[in-house]
Scaffold this active site. Structure first.
Site: not given
Ligand code: BG6
Length: 489
Positions: A198, A384
């Site tokens: 990111e 992701e």
């Molecule tokens: C992304 C990141 O921003 O979202 C992860 O790469 C992160 O590290 C994921 O865990 C989900 O966000 P959150 O704040 O719900 O953990």
């Protein structure tokens, strides 16, 4: 049944070291900035703890800098989720066995920089390397393809405090030493790599080790990261020409709130803020609109001779991106702002949201895939995606997470359409936190993404045992049918 997904599609799962591994000072690992992040919950903002030159202890907002001269500092009795996280460090064998049972074909994870290179400096901790050898060997034993992110929100505390993090050009060389070490070590075992997680949302002390937060410093730090990433791509290819090395953005797609041209323009500008990172890493140059913005704002990036050639020569093989939510732009309204994925965004009134206010938009994933592929024409990888939710056990002690299944189902279906109907080249899908891990944004445990449950709460209580949620069996079937049977029965 013929599948819309390619035969060798990488169905997987994804985690990051500081949210999953734990063992924060074990086996020769040293302190990272992530280890001074406090916990939190849906209502509180995570903080980072520091100590000033005068010995005063303080807490800074995770998106800000810390005072000049202040250093990362662990406060006794304060709870820091990364210290144990969900303890992959001690559960890796058991966890990988579960991943194999789920049928995963790929597992995306990151390496702790300070486990491999203490303090981020140019020395190697053999015990740390051995840990990752063991993990990778175990994955290969089950035919699970390792997909490694070199840097996932990971800043060695020493480099932040002694060098001002990525504000310093010297950090490029430290990063390259680390990259060369792991590339060389795992060159016959790992094919897929990603440089920075990111890259578009990195900021502040927490992610970049910066003490000041002005735009000049931020963009200078980003320039150093671009150069580091491009050099790491070149270096990787020298070590093994078969490596596939990608970039990674947080793809926060934005729509105009309506057809008013000023909202369309605002949305275009919003999206450019993330396209900028892909333009540099895929096209290998700073785009025209960003150079104009720098000119208007008086931002001057200090470059060394050869930097622009480096960017051109170090372009990536694929674009990895995270996809959780979308937002809108409405220049006529200050209403509807919510805390989204690391950023404040304006909410789309037509979409439902998660318990954390993140808009759920499966069709947006098809739109995102098309937009990115139309512009860059290189393979894409959704690295992701997932639903952070509160999970509760029923009277039989099972977690029937139909809400999570429904979320994943719709997003997978949208990917299938993007491949089949739009002709997008998509190589894999690694849903986020397929085993419960600590939330990056809030530092809590109760925001769970996993298909595997881990017994741990927001304050660190729990025995860490693992349990399969209903979504475990569902995803297993999805993988077995190469994405064609998405039904939940
Ligand atoms: C992304 C990141 O921003 O979202 C992860 O790469 C992160 O590290 C994921 O865990 C989900 O966000 P959150 O704040 O719900 O953990």
């Amino acid at each position: 049944m013929t599948s819309r997904f390619p035969e060798d599609f990488l169905w997987g799962g994804a985690t990051a070291a500081n949210q999953y591994e734990g063992g924060y000072l074990s086996g020769g690992k040293t302190l990272a900035v992530a280890d001074v992040f406090t916990g939190g919950d849906v209502n509180t903002t995570r903080k980072i703890s520091y100590i000033t030159e005068d010995g005063e202890v303080g807490l800074a907002d995770q998106y800000e800098g810390v005072p000049e001269g202040a250093k990362a500092h662990v406060i006794p009795d304060q709870y820091y989720p990364s210290h144990v996280a969900t303890d992959f460090y001690n559960h890796w064998k058991e966890d990988i066995k579960l991943f194999a049972e789920m049928g995963l074909k790929a597992y995306r994870f990151s390496l702790n920089w300070t486990r491999v290179c203490p303090n981020g400096l140019k020395e190697v901790n053999e015990e740390g390397l051995q840990f990752y050898h063991d993990v990778i060997d175990e994955l290969l034993k089950y035919d699970i393809e390792p997909v490694i992110t070199l840097n996932h929100f990971d800043m060695p505390a020493h480099l932040a405090d002694e060098y001002d993090g990525w504000a310093s050009r010297e950090v490029i060389d430290f990063f390259l030493f680390f990259s060369e070490t792991v590339y060389t070590e795992f060159k016959d075992k790992v094919k897929y790599w990603m440089t920075f997680n990111e890259i578009n949302i990195l900021r502040g002390y927490s992610k970049l080790g910066l003490h000041s937060t002005d735009e000049q410093t931020l963009y200078q730090a980003k320039h150093h990261i671009f150069v580091a990433s491009a050099k790491a791509v070149q270096l990787g290819k020298e070590i093994n020409p078969d490596f596939e090395i990608g970039m990674m953005v947080c793809y926060l797609l934005n729509y105009p709130n309506d057809s008013k041209p000023e909202n369309v323009l605002a949305s275009l500008q919003y999206n450019r803020d993330l396209e900028f990172y892909m333009d540099v890493q895929v096209h290998g140059e700073y785009p025209h609109y960003k150079l104009k913005e720098f000119e208007r704002k008086g931002i001057e990036i200090k470059m060394e001779d050869g930097d622009l050639d480096t960017l051109k020569a170090g372009t990536v093989d694929y674009i990895g991106f995270s996809y959780y939510m979308t937002s809108v732009s409405d220049v006529h309204s200050d209403e509807g702002y919510v805390r989204g994925n690391q950023l404040e965004v304006q909410q789309n009134p037509h979409l439902e949201t998660s318990d954390w206010g993140w808009a759920i938009d499966p069709l947006g994933l098809r739109i995102a895939l098309s937009k990115i592929y139309d512009r860059y024409r290189i393979p894409l990888f959704v690295v992701e995606n997932g639903l952070g939710a509160y999970d509760e056990k029923d009277e039989d002690g099972n977690i029937n997470d139909d809400y999570r299944i429904s979320y994943l189902q719709k997003h997978i279906d949208a990917m299938g359409d993007a491949i089949e109907l739009d002709g997008v080249e998509l190589i894999g899908y690694t849903p986020w936190g397929h085993i419960d891990i600590v939330s990056a944004g809030t530092g809590e445990m109760e925001k769970r993404y996993g298909l595997i449950y881990v017994d741990l709460d927001n304050d660190g209580n729990g025995d860490m045992h693992r349990e399969k949620k209903k979504s475990f069996g569902w995803y297993k079937k999805v993988i077995e049918t190469n994405g064609e049977d998405l039904s939940n029965n």
